[in-house]
Structures are given as C-alpha cells and as structure tokens.
Design an enzyme around this catalytic site. Structure first.
Site, mmCIF file in Angstrom:
data_model
loop_
_atom_site.group_PDB
_atom_site.id
_atom_site.type_symbol
_atom_site.label_atom_id
_atom_site.label_comp_id
_atom_site.label_asym_id
_atom_site.label_seq_id
_atom_site.Cartn_x
_atom_site.Cartn_y
_atom_site.Cartn_z
ATOM 1 N N GLU A 230 0.806 -1.234 0.000
ATOM 2 C CA GLU A 230 0.000 0.000 0.000
ATOM 3 C C GLU A 230 0.838 1.282 0.000
ATOM 4 O OE1 GLU A 230 -0.330 -2.681 1.850
ATOM 5 O OE2 GLU A 230 -2.372 -3.005 2.557
ATOM 6 N N ARG B 205 9.917 -23.471 -9.918
ATOM 7 C CA ARG B 205 11.034 -23.342 -8.967
ATOM 8 C C ARG B 205 11.177 -21.882 -8.534
ATOM 9 N NH1 ARG B 205 15.925 -27.100 -11.519
ATOM 10 N NH2 ARG B 205 14.928 -29.094 -11.084
ATOM 11 N N LEU C 222 19.219 -28.147 -9.393
ATOM 12 C CA LEU C 222 18.036 -27.669 -8.673
ATOM 13 C C LEU C 222 17.927 -26.142 -8.680
ATOM 14 C CD1 LEU C 222 18.277 -30.104 -5.607
ATOM 15 C CD2 LEU C 222 16.894 -30.403 -7.669
HETATM 16 C C1 AOF Z 1 -0.205 -5.282 4.278
HETATM 17 N N1 AOF Z 1 0.387 -5.120 3.080
HETATM 18 O O1 AOF Z 1 1.898 -5.711 1.550
HETATM 19 C C2 AOF Z 1 1.716 -7.049 3.469
HETATM 20 C C3 AOF Z 1 1.065 -7.217 4.710
HETATM 21 O O2 AOF Z 1 6.654 -7.598 10.001
HETATM 22 P P1 AOF Z 1 5.736 -6.626 9.346
HETATM 23 O O3 AOF Z 1 5.543 -5.376 10.096
HETATM 24 O O4 AOF Z 1 6.077 -6.395 7.902
HETATM 25 O O5 AOF Z 1 4.285 -7.323 9.351
HETATM 26 C C4 AOF Z 1 4.068 -8.560 8.754
HETATM 27 C C5 AOF Z 1 2.594 -8.738 8.608
HETATM 28 O O6 AOF Z 1 2.076 -7.748 7.724
HETATM 29 C C6 AOF Z 1 2.168 -10.060 7.978
HETATM 30 O O7 AOF Z 1 2.063 -11.076 8.931
HETATM 31 C C7 AOF Z 1 0.814 -9.680 7.437
HETATM 32 O O8 AOF Z 1 -0.119 -9.624 8.490
HETATM 33 C C8 AOF Z 1 1.017 -8.264 6.953
HETATM 34 N N2 AOF Z 1 1.421 -8.244 5.532
HETATM 35 N N3 AOF Z 1 0.088 -6.343 5.055
HETATM 36 O O9 AOF Z 1 -1.032 -4.442 4.690
HETATM 37 C C9 AOF Z 1 1.351 -5.941 2.642
HETATM 38 N N4 AOF Z 1 2.696 -7.895 3.050
HETATM 39 ZN ZN ZN Z 2 0.825 -3.097 5.923
#
Ligand code: AOF
Ligand code: ZN
Length: 397
Positions: free
Chosen positions: A89, A221, A241
């Site tokens: 975002e 892969r 691999l």
């Molecule tokens: C979002 N947008 O693109 C993603 C999300 O360790 P942090 O702070 O990066 O948090 C990881 C958590 O963020 C992950 O477990 C999931 O809940 C969320 N991922 N959320 O709004 C994103 N990749």
């Molecule tokens: Zn986020």
C-alpha cells in the site's frame, strides 16, 4: 492458478500491466461488481510476481484506481517489496501522489492494522484520502484479523471485503498455510511418462517432457521459496536444482536435501554450487561429525532432523522450515520422497506433468507414486497444454 501468463508478467513493470490514463468507454456500462473483479483480478496477477521473495510476509498487491468522470483508470500499483517490506500500500500511494485522494484501493489482503517495522497500512490509506477499499482475503495475523477493515470503516471509508477471495487465497496459500498449520506449504511436482513411469532405475535424469514443460517447471522453482529432494535423487541424477530461465536465474529457490544417513558427497552439483545459492542438508543425529564438517566447508547449512521409524519426521521438518522463514517448498523427487509426503497427508498441491512419450521397455522403470488412489485426496483444478505435454494442478481437498 497455473500461471501461464506469469512468465510474461514477471518481465514487465507494474504500470505496463495496466492501461494508464482513461480506459475506453467500455467501463461505463460496467456495474461495480464487474469493475471490482476486473481490478482485483489484476491485483491478484500482480501479487504473484513476488511470490517466494517476501520471506515470512505474504506477497500482496495494491492497485489504486479512480474515475474522474471519463471512466476508471489505474493511477498506481505495487507489490510487497522483496524481503517483505515496505508493504504494497505505501509503495502504491507514493506512486499515486495527490491522485490517491478519492481513489479506490484494491488490495489482495486486508491492510495491516499494526505498527510493525512500518506504520499500519490502514492508517496510511486513511491519511492519503482513499475513498473506498476493496479487499480479497482477511489477514489471519492476530495483529490484524479484521482490525484493518475496522480502522478504515471507523474513518467513514467504504470497505468491500471478500472480493475474489478464493482466487486471491491461491496466491497467498503459503502464508495462509503457515498461519493455519504452522508449517511450510508443500507442492509436489512430478513428471510422468505416457506409460506411467517417472524414470529408469540407475539411468539418472531421463527426459519425460519437452522444452515448454521444462520451462514451466523452472518457473515453478522460481515461485517457491525452497526446492526439496531426497538423497537418492542427488546421488543418481546429480541435479543443480536451480531456476535456469533467462532473466530469472536470480530466483533460484533454496535447495534442501533430505539425507538422514549422510550419503550425499560434497562433490554433488547441488553441494558444489552451495556458495551460489543456499543449500540445506537435512541430516540425522547419527551422521559422523567429519561428514557434517565437510558439507559445511562446502558452504552448506546443516538442518538436524528428528527421525521416526528410520525416516525423517516430515511434519516436524516442515515446522522447522517455517520457523527458519521458509514458507513454500517444491518437492521434486524422487519416488520415495514423494510417497512419504503423500502418506503423511502433507501435500497441499500436486503439479502433475504428463509427458507425451513412453520411457519403459529398457531397464527397470520407476512407477509413479501418484496414481488414481493418491489423487482421490485432491481436487483437480486446471490443465495446461505445454507443447506435446500437459500440466494438471490438484489441490488437497
Ligand atoms: C499489508 N500489506 O503488503 C503485506 C502485509 O513484520 P511486518 O511489520 O512487515 O508485518 C508482517 C505482517 O504484515 C504479515 O504477517 C501480514 O499480516 C502483513 N502483511 N500487510 O497491509 C502488505 N505484506
Ligand atoms: Zn501493511
């Protein structure tokens, strides 16, 4: 999704995937649902690009669209960055700049609500003046789990959740399995000849499929975090691999070799090249220290394993992998390893290549460990034609 279009998508910039600027008048007759599905489908396709690259974070995509009176158009799009941060975002919002105000955000996963290494994405969307948010999958992370939606709604933002949830969940499967089962997602890949064999004993690598299918298997892969084989495959076939698709060599997965008895020698290709890509050797307790040291000196990481009836305890191994940040694993061979994962009910997805040619008639052919009986536990999803061969995807019921 088999991702037939992913190869092309992997080579394009996010903006190149969408028309920039007002789209044709065809939008005007579309109802909201169809517009939502169109842009969410684009976001889901986009998210697949960073699959396997975002570590413990899921690969999420965010597409920002607006309508200034002449039809909907995309102002920005982004995917969770390699390594997992920044989230999708804030990258999309930065690209959109002032055009974010009043726009609709399509996000494949509920925007996060927690202060992690980045501020909550829900707050970032609010601050940018986004008018409406459409999401596909609720984030099971306990720090989020509907709190992101609630934050947005509390600020008067219109939220539509669950748009194309099933399709988006396929791309987020590794993350969702890790959250639900605390283990790595397992995809079993097999190439079976027209006469039902996967190889000839002692013959090493036998060509079962043609070049198009082989390219598709290399793409597979690239999209997995790790690739796993048994010691026998390393000893008999001596595979590298790696992903050898032009332009995607950097996407080779971590190599994992199950070798509870310490049979694989440092001269094997997957060990020799350990310095150019991680190789993990899973060793049983009884393996002599000198052998461990030789593998370590060759650049391998040793992962100790628990044993169950003389075999590697696979559920525990998959948990250890998840703990080590490995969330998806492609099991590529051989027959015994495949059968062991199947017997334990640990296969989430089967990718079955059916080759056009027969390989029996010489030597001792190896029968496929996946027959009708094993496939009864799976649902057939789709089939791709790849030159003379086919690829069918099955998911666990
Ligand atoms: C979002 N947008 O693109 C993603 C999300 O360790 P942090 O702070 O990066 O948090 C990881 C958590 O963020 C992950 O477990 C999931 O809940 C969320 N991922 N959320 O709004 C994103 N990749
Ligand atoms: Zn986020």
């Amino acid at each position: 999704m088999l991702g037939g279009c992913v190869l092309a998508a992997a080579c394009q910039t996010p903006s190149a995937l969408f028309p920039i600027g007002p789209s044709p008048a065809t939008n005007s007759g579309m109802d909201h649902n169809r517009i939502d599905q169109r842009y969410m489908a684009a976001a889901i396709r986009l998210a697949r690009r960073n699959e396997g690259l975002t570590g413990t974070n899921p690969s999420v995509a965010c597409v920002l669209v607006r309508d200034d009176g002449e039809g909907w158009y995309v102002v920005a799009s982004a995917i969770t960055a390699p390594g997992g941060r920044p989230h999708a975002e804030p990258i999309a919002l930065a690209e959109a700049g002032s055009l974010a105000k009043g726009a609709t955000a399509y996000v494949t996963l509920e925007p996060c609500a927690h202060h992690g290494r980045t501020p909550p994405c829900a707050q970032t969307l609010i601050d940018a003046g986004i008018a409406r948010v459409v999401t596909a999958v609720v984030d099971p992370d306990e720090r989020v789990n509907e709190k992101g939606h609630a934050m947005l709604r509390a600020e008067g933002i219109h939220v539509t959740a669950g748009c194309m949830a099933k399709e988006a969940a396929e791309g987020l499967a590794a993350y969702l399995i890790q959250k639900a089962k605390n283990r790595a997602q397992v995809t079993l890949k097999l190439a079976v000849s027209a006469d039902g064999f996967i190889g000839i004993e002692g013959k090493g690598q036998v060509a079962i499929t043609g070049p198009v299918a082989r390219a598709q298997s290399h793409l597979m892969r690239a999209r997995h975090h790790a690739i796993l084989v048994g010691a026998a495959t390393v000893i008999e076939d001596d595979p590298e691999l790696t992903c050898r698709l032009p332009g995607l060599q950097g996407r080779s997965p971590i190599r994992i070799v199950l070798d509870p008895n310490g049979r694989v020698q440092p001269g094997a290709a997957a060990i020799r090249t350990a310095g150019q890509g991680r190789t993990i050797i899973v060793l049983g307790e009884a393996v002599p220290q000198a052998h461990r040291l030789a593998l370590q000196a060759a650049g391998c990481t040793i992962m100790p394993c628990e044993m169950e009836k003389g075999r590697v305890a696979l559920p525990e191994l998959l948990e250890d992998m998840a703990a080590a940040g490995i969330h998806s694993v492609l099991v590529e061979g051989g027959a015994k390893t495949a059968a062991a994962f199947l017997q334990e009910g640990l296969v989430d997805q089967v990718m079955l290549f059916n080759g056009a040619g027969k390989i029996g008639g010489t030597g001792k052919p190896v029968t496929s460990p996946v027959g009708e009986r094993q496939l009864a536990a799976f649902e057939k999803r789709e089939t791709l034609t790849l030159g003379e061969d086919t690829l069918t995807r099955y998911t666990a019921r």
